[in-house]
Write an enzyme that holds these catalytic residues in place. Structure first.
Site: not given
Ligand code: MN
Length: 373
Positions: A167, A169, A198, A224, A249, A273, A327
Protein backbone atom coordinates in the site's frame (compact mmCIF):
# COMPACT_ATOMS: atom_id res chain seq x y z
CA UNK A 1 -20.06 -10.00 43.62
CA UNK A 2 -16.85 -8.50 42.28
CA UNK A 3 -14.74 -11.04 40.43
CA UNK A 4 -11.75 -8.93 39.36
CA UNK A 5 -11.40 -5.72 41.36
CA UNK A 6 -9.39 -2.92 39.74
CA UNK A 7 -6.74 -1.55 42.13
CA UNK A 8 -4.70 0.81 39.95
CA UNK A 9 -4.37 2.12 36.39
CA UNK A 10 -1.15 3.60 35.09
CA UNK A 11 -0.59 5.29 31.71
CA UNK A 12 2.93 6.00 30.37
CA UNK A 13 4.08 7.65 27.15
CA UNK A 14 6.73 5.74 25.17
CA UNK A 15 8.63 6.96 22.08
CA UNK A 16 9.88 4.24 19.76
CA UNK A 17 12.30 4.57 16.83
CA UNK A 18 11.10 3.55 13.35
CA UNK A 19 13.24 1.98 10.61
CA UNK A 20 12.87 4.83 8.12
CA UNK A 21 10.99 8.15 7.84
CA UNK A 22 7.31 7.57 6.92
CA UNK A 23 5.56 10.08 4.66
CA UNK A 24 1.78 10.55 4.85
CA UNK A 25 -0.29 13.00 2.80
CA UNK A 26 0.05 15.58 5.61
CA UNK A 27 3.45 15.00 7.24
CA UNK A 28 6.58 12.88 7.58
CA UNK A 29 7.30 11.10 10.87
CA UNK A 30 10.62 9.76 12.21
CA UNK A 31 9.38 8.21 15.47
CA UNK A 32 6.11 6.82 16.78
CA UNK A 33 4.65 7.44 20.24
CA UNK A 34 2.47 5.13 22.31
CA UNK A 35 0.48 5.24 25.50
CA UNK A 36 1.09 2.09 27.51
CA UNK A 37 -1.73 1.32 29.93
CA UNK A 38 -1.18 -1.10 32.83
CA UNK A 39 -4.18 -2.08 34.91
CA UNK A 40 -3.64 -3.89 38.23
CA UNK A 41 -6.27 -5.90 40.04
CA UNK A 42 -6.50 -6.80 43.76
CA UNK A 43 -5.96 -10.43 42.73
CA UNK A 44 -2.49 -9.57 41.35
CA UNK A 45 -3.40 -9.71 37.65
CA UNK A 46 -1.98 -7.09 35.28
CA UNK A 47 -3.83 -6.20 32.08
CA UNK A 48 -1.95 -4.33 29.36
CA UNK A 49 -3.36 -2.01 26.72
CA UNK A 50 -1.97 0.39 24.13
CA UNK A 51 -3.21 3.76 22.93
CA UNK A 52 -1.87 4.98 19.60
CA UNK A 53 -2.60 7.36 16.76
CA UNK A 54 -0.85 7.21 13.38
CA UNK A 55 1.75 9.97 13.56
CA UNK A 56 -0.14 11.80 16.33
CA UNK A 57 -2.94 14.31 16.02
CA UNK A 58 -3.12 14.84 12.25
CA UNK A 59 -5.07 11.60 11.59
CA UNK A 60 -7.92 11.69 14.07
CA UNK A 61 -7.32 14.56 16.49
CA UNK A 62 -6.12 12.54 19.48
CA UNK A 63 -2.50 12.50 20.73
CA UNK A 64 -0.70 10.35 23.30
CA UNK A 65 -0.35 13.42 25.56
CA UNK A 66 -4.10 14.07 25.34
CA UNK A 67 -4.89 10.40 25.99
CA UNK A 68 -2.69 10.35 29.08
CA UNK A 69 -4.31 13.44 30.47
CA UNK A 70 -7.81 12.12 29.70
CA UNK A 71 -7.06 8.78 31.40
CA UNK A 72 -5.23 10.21 34.43
CA UNK A 73 -7.79 12.95 35.12
CA UNK A 74 -11.13 11.42 34.09
CA UNK A 75 -11.20 7.79 32.99
CA UNK A 76 -8.88 5.90 35.36
CA UNK A 77 -10.56 7.29 38.53
CA UNK A 78 -13.87 5.82 37.27
CA UNK A 79 -12.40 2.34 37.06
CA UNK A 80 -10.74 2.07 40.49
CA UNK A 81 -12.61 -0.38 42.72
CA UNK A 82 -14.80 -1.61 39.83
CA UNK A 83 -15.12 -5.13 38.45
CA UNK A 84 -12.94 -5.54 35.34
CA UNK A 85 -15.17 -8.29 33.95
CA UNK A 86 -17.98 -5.76 33.40
CA UNK A 87 -16.12 -4.01 30.62
CA UNK A 88 -19.31 -3.12 28.70
CA UNK A 89 -20.77 -1.34 31.69
CA UNK A 90 -17.43 0.37 32.40
CA UNK A 91 -17.27 1.51 28.80
CA UNK A 92 -20.71 3.09 29.12
CA UNK A 93 -19.57 4.79 32.32
CA UNK A 94 -16.55 6.22 30.50
CA UNK A 95 -18.87 7.56 27.78
CA UNK A 96 -20.97 9.42 30.34
CA UNK A 97 -17.88 11.26 31.63
CA UNK A 98 -16.07 11.91 28.33
CA UNK A 99 -17.37 12.15 24.76
CA UNK A 100 -15.07 11.06 21.92
CA UNK A 101 -11.51 10.06 22.84
CA UNK A 102 -11.80 6.63 21.18
CA UNK A 103 -8.08 5.73 21.37
CA UNK A 104 -7.89 6.47 25.12
CA UNK A 105 -10.98 4.34 25.76
CA UNK A 106 -9.68 1.58 23.48
CA UNK A 107 -6.42 1.38 25.45
CA UNK A 108 -8.37 0.93 28.70
CA UNK A 109 -10.76 -1.65 27.22
CA UNK A 110 -7.76 -3.61 25.88
CA UNK A 111 -6.21 -3.68 29.37
CA UNK A 112 -9.55 -4.76 30.92
CA UNK A 113 -9.92 -7.61 28.43
CA UNK A 114 -6.30 -8.69 28.80
CA UNK A 115 -6.70 -8.81 32.60
CA UNK A 116 -9.93 -10.78 32.37
CA UNK A 117 -8.55 -13.30 29.86
CA UNK A 118 -5.42 -13.75 32.02
CA UNK A 119 -7.58 -14.31 35.11
CA UNK A 120 -9.56 -16.97 33.22
CA UNK A 121 -6.28 -18.38 31.84
CA UNK A 122 -7.56 -18.22 28.26
CA UNK A 123 -6.35 -16.47 25.10
CA UNK A 124 -8.13 -13.17 24.40
CA UNK A 125 -9.98 -14.51 21.35
CA UNK A 126 -12.00 -16.83 23.59
CA UNK A 127 -13.70 -13.71 25.00
CA UNK A 128 -14.43 -12.56 21.46
CA UNK A 129 -16.33 -15.59 20.22
CA UNK A 130 -13.44 -17.79 19.11
CA UNK A 131 -11.36 -17.73 15.93
CA UNK A 132 -12.18 -18.38 12.27
CA UNK A 133 -8.49 -18.50 11.27
CA UNK A 134 -5.11 -18.28 12.98
CA UNK A 135 -3.23 -16.08 10.51
CA UNK A 136 -4.09 -13.26 8.08
CA UNK A 137 -2.22 -12.09 4.95
CA UNK A 138 -0.66 -8.70 5.56
CA UNK A 139 0.00 -5.63 3.46
CA UNK A 140 3.17 -3.52 3.82
CA UNK A 141 3.04 0.28 3.59
CA UNK A 142 5.47 2.00 1.22
CA UNK A 143 5.97 5.59 2.30
CA UNK A 144 9.39 6.91 1.27
CA UNK A 145 7.79 9.07 -1.49
CA UNK A 146 10.46 7.75 -3.90
CA UNK A 147 9.66 5.06 -6.51
CA UNK A 148 13.09 3.41 -6.58
CA UNK A 149 13.32 3.27 -2.77
CA UNK A 150 9.73 2.01 -2.45
CA UNK A 151 10.27 -0.75 -5.04
CA UNK A 152 13.54 -1.82 -3.48
CA UNK A 153 11.90 -1.96 -0.04
CA UNK A 154 8.98 -3.99 -1.46
CA UNK A 155 11.39 -6.42 -3.11
CA UNK A 156 13.19 -6.87 0.21
CA UNK A 157 9.97 -7.43 2.15
CA UNK A 158 8.90 -10.03 -0.40
CA UNK A 159 12.19 -11.90 0.02
CA UNK A 160 12.44 -11.67 3.83
CA UNK A 161 8.77 -11.96 4.85
CA UNK A 162 6.86 -13.23 1.82
CA UNK A 163 4.74 -10.06 1.64
CA UNK A 164 3.17 -9.44 -1.80
CA UNK A 165 0.59 -6.72 -1.01
CA UNK A 166 1.85 -3.15 -0.92
CA UNK A 167 0.00 0.00 0.00
CA UNK A 168 1.57 3.25 -1.12
CA UNK A 169 0.88 6.41 0.85
CA UNK A 170 0.19 9.27 -1.57
CA UNK A 171 -1.40 12.70 -1.61
CA UNK A 172 1.56 14.84 -0.49
CA UNK A 173 2.54 15.88 -4.05
CA UNK A 174 0.62 17.28 -7.05
CA UNK A 175 -1.80 14.62 -8.41
CA UNK A 176 0.10 14.35 -11.74
CA UNK A 177 3.34 13.51 -9.94
CA UNK A 178 1.68 11.10 -7.51
CA UNK A 179 -0.12 9.31 -10.36
CA UNK A 180 3.10 8.96 -12.36
CA UNK A 181 4.84 7.57 -9.26
CA UNK A 182 2.10 4.99 -8.67
CA UNK A 183 1.91 4.00 -12.35
CA UNK A 184 5.66 3.36 -12.25
CA UNK A 185 5.41 1.41 -8.96
CA UNK A 186 2.64 -0.79 -10.44
CA UNK A 187 4.76 -1.34 -13.58
CA UNK A 188 7.78 -2.45 -11.54
CA UNK A 189 6.02 -4.49 -8.82
CA UNK A 190 2.71 -5.23 -10.50
CA UNK A 191 3.16 -8.62 -12.13
CA UNK A 192 4.09 -10.34 -8.87
CA UNK A 193 2.42 -8.09 -6.32
CA UNK A 194 -0.78 -6.25 -5.49
CA UNK A 195 -0.35 -2.47 -5.37
CA UNK A 196 -2.85 -0.29 -3.52
CA UNK A 197 -2.92 3.41 -2.56
CA UNK A 198 -4.03 5.27 0.56
CA UNK A 199 -4.80 8.92 -0.08
CA UNK A 200 -5.83 9.71 3.51
CA UNK A 201 -8.55 12.09 2.20
CA UNK A 202 -6.06 14.17 0.20
CA UNK A 203 -8.04 14.56 -3.04
CA UNK A 204 -11.40 16.11 -3.75
CA UNK A 205 -14.00 14.25 -5.77
CA UNK A 206 -13.13 16.03 -9.02
CA UNK A 207 -9.45 15.05 -8.73
CA UNK A 208 -10.35 11.48 -7.82
CA UNK A 209 -12.77 11.23 -10.76
CA UNK A 210 -10.03 12.49 -13.08
CA UNK A 211 -7.19 10.24 -11.87
CA UNK A 212 -8.51 7.02 -10.30
CA UNK A 213 -9.78 5.48 -13.58
CA UNK A 214 -6.31 6.15 -15.02
CA UNK A 215 -4.66 4.27 -12.14
CA UNK A 216 -7.23 1.48 -12.41
CA UNK A 217 -6.33 1.03 -16.07
CA UNK A 218 -2.64 0.78 -15.10
CA UNK A 219 -3.32 -2.15 -12.75
CA UNK A 220 -3.90 -0.55 -9.36
CA UNK A 221 -5.77 -3.04 -7.12
CA UNK A 222 -7.53 -0.92 -4.49
CA UNK A 223 -7.93 2.67 -3.32
CA UNK A 224 -8.24 3.66 0.33
CA UNK A 225 -10.06 6.80 1.49
CA UNK A 226 -9.46 8.89 -1.67
CA UNK A 227 -11.58 11.87 -0.58
CA UNK A 228 -12.74 13.73 2.53
CA UNK A 229 -14.22 11.56 5.24
CA UNK A 230 -17.56 13.38 5.26
CA UNK A 231 -18.12 13.15 1.49
CA UNK A 232 -20.00 9.84 1.47
CA UNK A 233 -22.02 10.74 -1.63
CA UNK A 234 -18.75 11.38 -3.48
CA UNK A 235 -17.37 8.05 -2.22
CA UNK A 236 -20.54 6.35 -3.51
CA UNK A 237 -20.13 7.94 -6.96
CA UNK A 238 -16.48 6.80 -7.09
CA UNK A 239 -17.41 3.29 -5.92
CA UNK A 240 -20.03 3.07 -8.68
CA UNK A 241 -17.57 4.32 -11.30
CA UNK A 242 -14.59 2.08 -10.46
CA UNK A 243 -14.26 -1.68 -10.75
CA UNK A 244 -11.48 -1.78 -8.11
CA UNK A 245 -12.73 -1.60 -4.51
CA UNK A 246 -12.90 1.54 -2.39
CA UNK A 247 -11.81 1.00 1.21
CA UNK A 248 -13.39 3.28 3.83
CA UNK A 249 -10.97 4.26 6.62
CA UNK A 250 -11.35 7.83 7.94
CA UNK A 251 -15.05 7.74 6.90
CA UNK A 252 -15.59 4.86 9.33
CA UNK A 253 -15.15 5.44 13.07
CA UNK A 254 -18.48 4.49 14.64
CA UNK A 255 -21.35 2.04 14.24
CA UNK A 256 -23.42 4.96 12.95
CA UNK A 257 -20.78 5.69 10.28
CA UNK A 258 -20.93 2.02 9.28
CA UNK A 259 -24.69 2.13 8.89
CA UNK A 260 -24.52 5.31 6.80
CA UNK A 261 -21.81 3.90 4.49
CA UNK A 262 -23.95 0.83 3.89
CA UNK A 263 -27.07 2.95 3.26
CA UNK A 264 -25.30 5.07 0.67
CA UNK A 265 -23.15 2.27 -0.84
CA UNK A 266 -20.17 4.55 -0.14
CA UNK A 267 -17.49 1.81 0.07
CA UNK A 268 -16.79 -1.78 -0.95
CA UNK A 269 -14.68 -2.78 2.07
CA UNK A 270 -14.53 -1.59 5.70
CA UNK A 271 -11.12 -0.81 7.26
CA UNK A 272 -11.35 -1.82 10.93
CA UNK A 273 -9.08 -0.38 13.64
CA UNK A 274 -9.32 -0.68 17.41
CA UNK A 275 -8.13 2.87 18.31
CA UNK A 276 -10.34 4.88 15.95
CA UNK A 277 -13.48 3.01 17.01
CA UNK A 278 -12.83 3.04 20.74
CA UNK A 279 -12.24 -0.64 21.42
CA UNK A 280 -12.50 -4.25 20.33
CA UNK A 281 -16.21 -4.66 20.94
CA UNK A 282 -17.17 -1.55 18.94
CA UNK A 283 -15.11 -2.99 16.07
CA UNK A 284 -17.02 -6.27 16.34
CA UNK A 285 -20.29 -4.37 16.02
CA UNK A 286 -19.02 -2.48 12.95
CA UNK A 287 -17.94 -5.78 11.38
CA UNK A 288 -21.42 -7.18 12.01
CA UNK A 289 -22.96 -4.26 10.10
CA UNK A 290 -20.62 -5.03 7.19
CA UNK A 291 -21.59 -8.69 7.43
CA UNK A 292 -25.27 -7.78 7.31
CA UNK A 293 -24.60 -5.77 4.12
CA UNK A 294 -22.52 -8.54 2.54
CA UNK A 295 -19.30 -6.50 2.74
CA UNK A 296 -15.83 -7.80 3.59
CA UNK A 297 -13.63 -6.19 6.25
CA UNK A 298 -9.94 -5.36 6.23
CA UNK A 299 -7.77 -5.48 9.36
CA UNK A 300 -6.35 -1.97 9.57
CA UNK A 301 -3.31 -0.82 11.53
CA UNK A 302 -2.53 2.29 13.55
CA UNK A 303 1.17 1.37 13.56
CA UNK A 304 0.86 -0.57 16.84
CA UNK A 305 3.71 -2.24 18.75
CA UNK A 306 3.30 -5.97 19.40
CA UNK A 307 0.85 -5.07 22.22
CA UNK A 308 -1.76 -3.47 19.97
CA UNK A 309 -0.88 -5.81 17.11
CA UNK A 310 -1.54 -8.87 19.30
CA UNK A 311 -4.90 -7.49 20.46
CA UNK A 312 -5.79 -6.69 16.84
CA UNK A 313 -4.92 -10.12 15.48
CA UNK A 314 -7.02 -11.80 18.19
CA UNK A 315 -9.90 -9.56 17.18
CA UNK A 316 -9.46 -9.90 13.40
CA UNK A 317 -9.20 -13.69 13.60
CA UNK A 318 -12.55 -13.70 15.46
CA UNK A 319 -14.43 -11.80 12.69
CA UNK A 320 -16.02 -14.11 10.09
CA UNK A 321 -16.13 -11.57 7.25
CA UNK A 322 -12.58 -10.23 7.74
CA UNK A 323 -11.62 -11.68 4.36
CA UNK A 324 -9.78 -8.76 2.72
CA UNK A 325 -6.47 -9.23 4.58
CA UNK A 326 -4.80 -6.94 7.10
CA UNK A 327 -1.93 -4.48 7.48
CA UNK A 328 -0.59 -5.32 10.94
CA UNK A 329 3.02 -4.58 10.02
CA UNK A 330 3.81 -2.38 13.05
CA UNK A 331 6.30 -4.77 14.71
CA UNK A 332 8.34 -4.94 11.46
CA UNK A 333 8.09 -1.22 10.75
CA UNK A 334 9.38 -0.25 14.21
CA UNK A 335 13.12 -0.44 14.82
CA UNK A 336 12.41 -2.08 18.20
CA UNK A 337 9.50 -3.53 20.18
CA UNK A 338 8.45 -3.51 23.86
CA UNK A 339 7.67 -7.21 24.31
CA UNK A 340 9.83 -10.27 24.95
CA UNK A 341 8.76 -11.91 21.70
CA UNK A 342 7.18 -9.89 18.89
CA UNK A 343 4.04 -11.02 17.07
CA UNK A 344 5.19 -13.34 14.25
CA UNK A 345 5.05 -12.09 10.65
CA UNK A 346 6.21 -14.68 8.11
CA UNK A 347 5.10 -16.20 4.79
CA UNK A 348 3.22 -12.96 4.14
CA UNK A 349 0.96 -13.55 7.16
CA UNK A 350 0.53 -12.20 10.69
CA UNK A 351 0.15 -15.08 13.14
CA UNK A 352 -2.02 -15.27 16.24
CA UNK A 353 0.20 -15.47 19.33
CA UNK A 354 -0.26 -18.36 21.76
CA UNK A 355 -0.75 -17.91 25.48
CA UNK A 356 -3.13 -16.21 27.88
CA UNK A 357 -4.63 -12.77 27.36
CA UNK A 358 -3.27 -10.90 24.34
CA UNK A 359 -0.45 -13.46 24.32
CA UNK A 360 2.65 -11.22 24.43
CA UNK A 361 4.69 -10.18 27.49
CA UNK A 362 6.17 -6.76 28.18
CA UNK A 363 9.96 -6.50 28.17
CA UNK A 364 10.41 -4.24 31.22
CA UNK A 365 13.90 -3.15 30.21
CA UNK A 366 12.68 -1.92 26.84
CA UNK A 367 9.66 -0.24 28.40
CA UNK A 368 12.07 1.71 30.65
CA UNK A 369 14.37 2.53 27.72
CA UNK A 370 11.59 4.13 25.65
CA UNK A 371 9.74 5.82 28.50
CA UNK A 372 9.41 9.56 27.84
CA UNK A 373 11.23 11.49 30.53
MN1 MN B 1 -5.78 4.58 5.93
Amino acid sequence: MTRLKIRAVRADILDLPIRRPHTFASLTITKQSYLLVRLQTEEGIEGVGEGVTAGDPWWGGESVEGMKSMIDSYLAPLLIGEDATRFGLLRRKMNTVAAGNPSAKAALEMALLDAWAKALEVPLHELLGGIYRDSIPTTWALATADVAKDCEEAQRKRETHGITRFKVKIGAAEPERDVARIAETVRVLGPRASVRIDLNQAWDELTATRWLPELESRGLDLVEQPIQRWNLDGMARLAAMLRIPILADESLYTIQDALEIVRRAAADIFALKIPKSGGLFEVKKIAAIAEAAGLPCYGGSTLETSIGTAASIHLYCSIPNLTAGCELFGPLWLADDIVEESVAIRDGQVWLPQGRGIGVRLDEQKVRRYLRA
